[in-house]
Design an enzyme around this catalytic site. Structure first.
Site, mmCIF file in Angstrom:
data_model
loop_
_atom_site.group_PDB
_atom_site.id
_atom_site.type_symbol
_atom_site.label_atom_id
_atom_site.label_comp_id
_atom_site.label_asym_id
_atom_site.label_seq_id
_atom_site.Cartn_x
_atom_site.Cartn_y
_atom_site.Cartn_z
ATOM 1 N N CYS A 50 0.824 -1.213 0.000
ATOM 2 C CA CYS A 50 0.000 0.000 0.000
ATOM 3 C C CYS A 50 0.856 1.260 0.000
ATOM 4 O O CYS A 50 0.402 2.329 -0.393
ATOM 5 C CB CYS A 50 -0.944 -0.007 1.195
ATOM 6 S SG CYS A 50 -0.103 -0.107 2.790
ATOM 7 N N HIS A 99 19.305 0.166 -0.885
ATOM 8 C CA HIS A 99 17.871 0.461 -0.768
ATOM 9 C C HIS A 99 17.090 -0.792 -0.385
ATOM 10 O O HIS A 99 16.221 -0.739 0.496
ATOM 11 C CB HIS A 99 17.349 1.015 -2.099
ATOM 12 C CG HIS A 99 15.887 1.337 -2.074
ATOM 13 N ND1 HIS A 99 15.379 2.473 -1.496
ATOM 14 C CD2 HIS A 99 14.815 0.632 -2.537
ATOM 15 C CE1 HIS A 99 14.055 2.480 -1.605
ATOM 16 N NE2 HIS A 99 13.686 1.365 -2.234
#
Length: 458
Positions: A50, A99
């Site tokens: 989400c 990352h």
């Protein structure tokens, strides 16, 4: 070849765009298949939650890979690239690896240290692996990321302290009560924050919820969500008497729960009464906290706890960031060792071929050997081979990480006459060499050729 991540998250894109660029579970297999067969893409994984959508890829060229990843998004979602390209981030090679580690450890999440993202990273990888979208590099890289994430949550307190007002209230309650089983929660008012706090107590074990509100219909509506009881507001003192935990969040401009009301409610009480006043202006008269067995906390108290917990999480995050840098080095070192693998394999194959030929020669010259004697000879000749190879293999691994790596590898090939056995792997070796040289140019600048598992942490 290069490692790349291209995506957007809660910091770079509004929810209106994130929901347009979200992969559904039912379409993920098809998306992975199409992405894997996109020009320039050699391995891939899709992470879609989400709060973020990220495409991880091993591609043959940076510019081409980035172009086709954007084209894939444009075609898959039917969204013109000019509508999303300014919200994208693109990270390459070492930055892409960093990352991924930050994401897996929860350091790139909206709530730092949250654990849900680790399961989502693991699921994304396993799905990609199941459908053949990953290979040597991502199989190792994502396993390393997931292992690091597990270590972070097991060995630090980054996820241990509540960072929302409602959870902070529950954490406070745990200090007063051994558990919430058998406890009664009284929710005064029907504000969203109060309801959320009551919900957390209910989920933590409180098995009875009473809701009181000036509008009884509203109280009944909220109570229904907890399978609880709605009461009229004029029974507030009775309700206080039955409650163990009081969560109050009315919109009243005046005090709702006065000292004398609480004093009356706890007159014969033997156990603590825990009051959480989330309302602004406050619902509970401040002097209530002076009563015996009564513990009162207001919104500032809870926000102070949240802020203190955030400081603790950020402090733990600094430790995790240091671990991430160590893991990046480990990944680079693993890439370095890849170049040694074909040499070691070639040497082993050559040695085993000699051992097998020797066994055949022995069997020709000693045809009366029993099967047991053959097994003993075979076992011991292989043992000789393994013992002879052990030290050269250890030495070449060490030398491959040194400044004279290329010279050492070349000398190793010449000493053991491995040129012919290595020639068939030349094409693969060249591809891998390009990847490692580009990935690690800032630290390593050395090539690698093929893959094996990452070494176990010592």
């Amino acid at each position: 070849m290069h490692i790349m991540v291209l995506g957007l998250n809660h910091r770079t894109a509004p929810v209106e765009l994130r929901e347009r660029l979200a992969f559904s579970d039912k379409d993920l297999e098809e998306a992975l298949t199409r992405l894997r067969h996109t020009k320039s893409i050699l391995e891939c994984t899709i992470l879609s939650t989400c709060n973020r959508m990220e495409l991880y890829a091993v591609c043959d060229q940076l510019h081409t890979g980035e172009y086709y990843l954007k084209t894939f998004l444009e075609e898959w979602f039917g969204v013109p690239r000019e509508e999303f390209v300014d919200h994208l981030y693109v990270k390459q090679n070492e930055e892409a690896v960093r990352h991924l580690f930050l994401v897996a450890c929860g350091l790139d999440s909206m709530i730092i240290g949250e654990t849900q993202i680790l399961g989502q990273v693991k699921s994304a990888f396993l799905t990609a692996q199941k459908h053949g979208a990953t290979g040597t590099l991502f199989n190792t890289l994502f396993k390393q990321a997931v292992t690091l994430g597990k270590r972070v949550h097991a060995e630090t307190e980054i996820g241990q302290n509540a960072v929302s007002v409602s959870y902070a209230a529950v954490e406070l309650g745990k200090k007063l009560f051994d558990g919430f089983s058998g406890k009664t929660v009284l929710l005064v008012g029907a504000g969203k924050m109060g309801e959320l706090t009551a919900k957390h107590f209910h989920e933590a074990g409180a098995d009875r919820v009473i809701v009181t509100n000036r509008t009884l219909e509203k109280a009944a509506e909220v109570a229904k969500r907890f399978n609880g009881e709605a009461r009229p507001f004029d029974r507030l003192v009775d309700s206080l008497r039955e409650a163990d935990i009081v969560v109050t969040s009315t919109g009243s401009s005046d005090v709702v729960i006065r000292r004398e009301m609480v004093s009356e409610a706890v007159r014969f009480r033997q156990v603590p009464l825990f009051l959480i006043d989330i309302a602004v202006p406050r619902d509970v008269e401040a002097s209530v906290h002076e009563l015996e067995q009564v513990y009162l906390y207001n919104i500032d108290d809870l926000e102070g706890i949240v802020e203190a917990n955030l400081v603790l999480r950020r402090k733990e995050a600094e430790k995790v960031e240091a671990w991430i840098e160590e893991e990046i080095v480990r990944f680079q070192e693993w890439l370095q060792t890849l170049g040694v693998v074909p040499l070691i394999s070639a040497l082993r194959e050559k040695a085993i071929a000699i051992q097998e030929e020797t066994m055949r020669s022995i069997e020709r010259k000693l045809p009366d050997l029993t099967e047991r004697e053959r097994r003993v000879l075979r076992k011991h000749t292989k043992s000789i081979v393994n013992q002879l190879l052990r030290d050269p293999i250890l030495r070449i691994k060490e030398m491959a990480a040194g400044p004279d790596r290329e010279e050492a590898l070349e000398l190793f090939v010449q000493l053991f006459a491995l040129e012919d056995r290595l020639s068939s792997e030349e094409e693969t070796a060249q591809d891998k060499e390009m990847l490692v040289a580009r990935f690690s140019s800032s630290r390593l600048g050395r090539p690698a050729y093929a893959g094996t598992d990452l070494p176990t942490r010592s």
